[in-house]
Design a protein around this motif. Structure first.
Motif, PDB file in Angstrom:
ATOM      1  N   GLY A  11       0.771  -1.239   0.000  1.00 55.65           N
ATOM      2  CA  GLY A  11       0.000   0.000   0.000  1.00 55.65           C
ATOM      3  C   GLY A  11       0.795   1.278   0.000  1.00 55.65           C
ATOM      4  O   GLY A  11       0.231   2.353  -0.125  1.00 55.65           O
ATOM      5  N   GLY A  12       2.109   1.214   0.203  1.00 61.48           N
ATOM      6  CA  GLY A  12       2.934   2.406   0.078  1.00 61.48           C
ATOM      7  C   GLY A  12       3.267   3.150   1.349  1.00 61.48           C
ATOM      8  O   GLY A  12       4.113   4.028   1.336  1.00 61.48           O
ATOM      9  N   SER A  13       2.598   2.844   2.443  1.00 60.58           N
ATOM     10  CA  SER A  13       2.910   3.492   3.717  1.00 60.58           C
ATOM     11  C   SER A  13       2.923   2.440   4.820  1.00 60.58           C
ATOM     12  O   SER A  13       2.338   1.364   4.671  1.00 60.58           O
ATOM     13  N   VAL A  14       3.593   2.769   5.912  1.00 62.34           N
ATOM     14  CA  VAL A  14       3.643   1.837   7.040  1.00 62.34           C
ATOM     15  C   VAL A  14       2.238   1.572   7.562  1.00 62.34           C
ATOM     16  O   VAL A  14       1.870   0.424   7.835  1.00 62.34           O
ATOM     17  N   ALA A  15       1.428   2.617   7.659  1.00 64.37           N
ATOM     18  CA  ALA A  15       0.056   2.457   8.161  1.00 64.37           C
ATOM     19  C   ALA A  15      -0.775   1.551   7.253  1.00 64.37           C
ATOM     20  O   ALA A  15      -1.492   0.659   7.726  1.00 64.37           O
ATOM     21  N   ASN A  20      -3.189  -3.773   5.846  1.00 62.91           N
ATOM     22  CA  ASN A  20      -3.376  -4.823   4.854  1.00 62.91           C
ATOM     23  C   ASN A  20      -2.834  -6.177   5.286  1.00 62.91           C
ATOM     24  O   ASN A  20      -3.325  -7.208   4.832  1.00 62.91           O
ATOM     25  N   ILE A  21      -1.846  -6.185   6.177  1.00 65.15           N
ATOM     26  CA  ILE A  21      -1.295  -7.455   6.635  1.00 65.15           C
ATOM     27  C   ILE A  21      -1.938  -7.894   7.949  1.00 65.15           C
ATOM     28  O   ILE A  21      -1.818  -9.035   8.353  1.00 65.15           O
ATOM     29  N   GLY A  22      -2.639  -6.958   8.598  1.00 62.82           N
ATOM     30  CA  GLY A  22      -3.363  -7.304   9.821  1.00 62.82           C
ATOM     31  C   GLY A  22      -2.536  -7.244  11.086  1.00 62.82           C
ATOM     32  O   GLY A  22      -2.770  -8.017  12.025  1.00 62.82           O
ATOM     33  N   ILE A  23      -1.562  -6.323  11.123  1.00 64.73           N
ATOM     34  CA  ILE A  23      -0.738  -6.149  12.321  1.00 64.73           C
ATOM     35  C   ILE A  23      -0.688  -4.665  12.658  1.00 64.73           C
ATOM     36  O   ILE A  23      -1.218  -3.836  11.920  1.00 64.73           O
ATOM     37  N   SER A  24      -0.043  -4.325  13.754  1.00 65.46           N
ATOM     38  CA  SER A  24       0.007  -2.928  14.181  1.00 65.46           C
ATOM     39  C   SER A  24       1.058  -2.130  13.401  1.00 65.46           C
ATOM     40  O   SER A  24       2.018  -2.685  12.855  1.00 65.46           O
ATOM     41  N   TYR A  25       0.869  -0.829  13.412  1.00 62.40           N
ATOM     42  CA  TYR A  25       1.832   0.101  12.806  1.00 62.40           C
ATOM     43  C   TYR A  25       3.206  -0.115  13.423  1.00 62.40           C
ATOM     44  O   TYR A  25       4.217  -0.147  12.723  1.00 62.40           O
ATOM     45  N   GLN A  26       3.244  -0.265  14.746  1.00 61.02           N
ATOM     46  CA  GLN A  26       4.497  -0.438  15.466  1.00 61.02           C
ATOM     47  C   GLN A  26       5.229  -1.711  15.045  1.00 61.02           C
ATOM     48  O   GLN A  26       6.457  -1.727  14.951  1.00 61.02           O
ATOM     49  N   ALA A  27       4.471  -2.775  14.777  1.00 55.35           N
ATOM     50  CA  ALA A  27       5.089  -4.029  14.353  1.00 55.35           C
ATOM     51  C   ALA A  27       5.783  -3.858  13.001  1.00 55.35           C
ATOM     52  O   ALA A  27       6.898  -4.346  12.804  1.00 55.35           O
ATOM     53  N   VAL A  28       5.134  -3.169  12.077  1.00 60.80           N
ATOM     54  CA  VAL A  28       5.752  -2.933  10.762  1.00 60.80           C
ATOM     55  C   VAL A  28       6.973  -2.034  10.928  1.00 60.80           C
ATOM     56  O   VAL A  28       8.019  -2.275  10.314  1.00 60.80           O
ATOM     57  N   ALA A  29       6.869  -1.022  11.756  1.00 65.30           N
ATOM     58  CA  ALA A  29       7.992  -0.103  11.973  1.00 65.30           C
ATOM     59  C   ALA A  29       9.214  -0.824  12.539  1.00 65.30           C
ATOM     60  O   ALA A  29      10.351  -0.411  12.278  1.00 65.30           O
ATOM     61  N   LYS A  30       9.007  -1.909  13.250  1.00 70.22           N
ATOM     62  CA  LYS A  30      10.115  -2.663  13.853  1.00 70.22           C
ATOM     63  C   LYS A  30      10.696  -3.738  12.933  1.00 70.22           C
ATOM     64  O   LYS A  30      11.653  -4.404  13.308  1.00 70.22           O
ATOM     65  N   TRP A  31      10.117  -3.913  11.745  1.00 73.54           N
ATOM     66  CA  TRP A  31      10.671  -4.898  10.816  1.00 73.54           C
ATOM     67  C   TRP A  31      12.124  -4.559  10.517  1.00 73.54           C
ATOM     68  O   TRP A  31      12.479  -3.386  10.373  1.00 73.54           O
ATOM     69  N   PRO A  32      12.980  -5.582  10.367  1.00 73.78           N
ATOM     70  CA  PRO A  32      14.368  -5.316   9.961  1.00 73.78           C
ATOM     71  C   PRO A  32      14.410  -4.882   8.491  1.00 73.78           C
ATOM     72  O   PRO A  32      13.465  -5.138   7.737  1.00 73.78           O
ATOM     73  N   GLU A  33      15.484  -4.234   8.087  1.00 71.54           N
ATOM     74  CA  GLU A  33      15.607  -3.773   6.693  1.00 71.54           C
ATOM     75  C   GLU A  33      15.566  -4.942   5.713  1.00 71.54           C
ATOM     76  O   GLU A  33      15.012  -4.813   4.634  1.00 71.54           O
ATOM     77  N   LYS A  34      16.153  -6.073   6.061  1.00 70.15           N
ATOM     78  CA  LYS A  34      16.052  -7.295   5.251  1.00 70.15           C
ATOM     79  C   LYS A  34      15.103  -8.217   5.995  1.00 70.15           C
ATOM     80  O   LYS A  34      15.405  -8.701   7.075  1.00 70.15           O
ATOM     81  N   LEU A  35      13.926  -8.452   5.405  1.00 72.36           N
ATOM     82  CA  LEU A  35      12.896  -9.226   6.082  1.00 72.36           C
ATOM     83  C   LEU A  35      13.293 -10.693   6.232  1.00 72.36           C
ATOM     84  O   LEU A  35      13.939 -11.263   5.360  1.00 72.36           O
ATOM     85  N   THR A  36      12.845 -11.269   7.331  1.00 71.35           N
ATOM     86  CA  THR A  36      13.029 -12.692   7.538  1.00 71.35           C
ATOM     87  C   THR A  36      12.103 -13.443   6.574  1.00 71.35           C
ATOM     88  O   THR A  36      11.104 -12.878   6.105  1.00 71.35           O
ATOM     89  N   PRO A  37      12.406 -14.707   6.292  1.00 70.03           N
ATOM     90  CA  PRO A  37      11.513 -15.470   5.400  1.00 70.03           C
ATOM     91  C   PRO A  37      10.075 -15.526   5.920  1.00 70.03           C
ATOM     92  O   PRO A  37       9.130 -15.480   5.130  1.00 70.03           O
TER      93      PRO A  37
END
Length: 58
Positions: A11-15, A20-37
């Motif tokens: 969707g283009g933004s963290v919010a 769209n993935i069904g998690i909190s804004y904070q959870a997405v903000a804490k994702w590492p730069e290289k996502l885990t599988p």
């Protein structure tokens, strides 16, 4: 997959990605730069759900 690409796919933004993935804004903000599988798989699954459109009923 990197975080920036995942956010664009969802969707283009963290919010919007969080919604769209069904998690909190904070959870997405804490994702590492290289996502885990595991996270990358969730992103792909959410993107596929977003692309699926219901068929028109006559």
């Amino acid at each position: 997959m990197d975080k920036k690409t995942a956010i664009q796919l969802l969707g283009g933004s963290v919010a919007q990605a969080a919604k769209n993935i069904g998690i909190s804004y904070q959870a997405v903000a804490k994702w590492p730069e290289k996502l885990t599988p595991r996270i990358a798989d969730r992103v792909i699954a959410a993107q596929m759900r977003l692309r699926r459109r219901p068929k028109k009923v006559l």
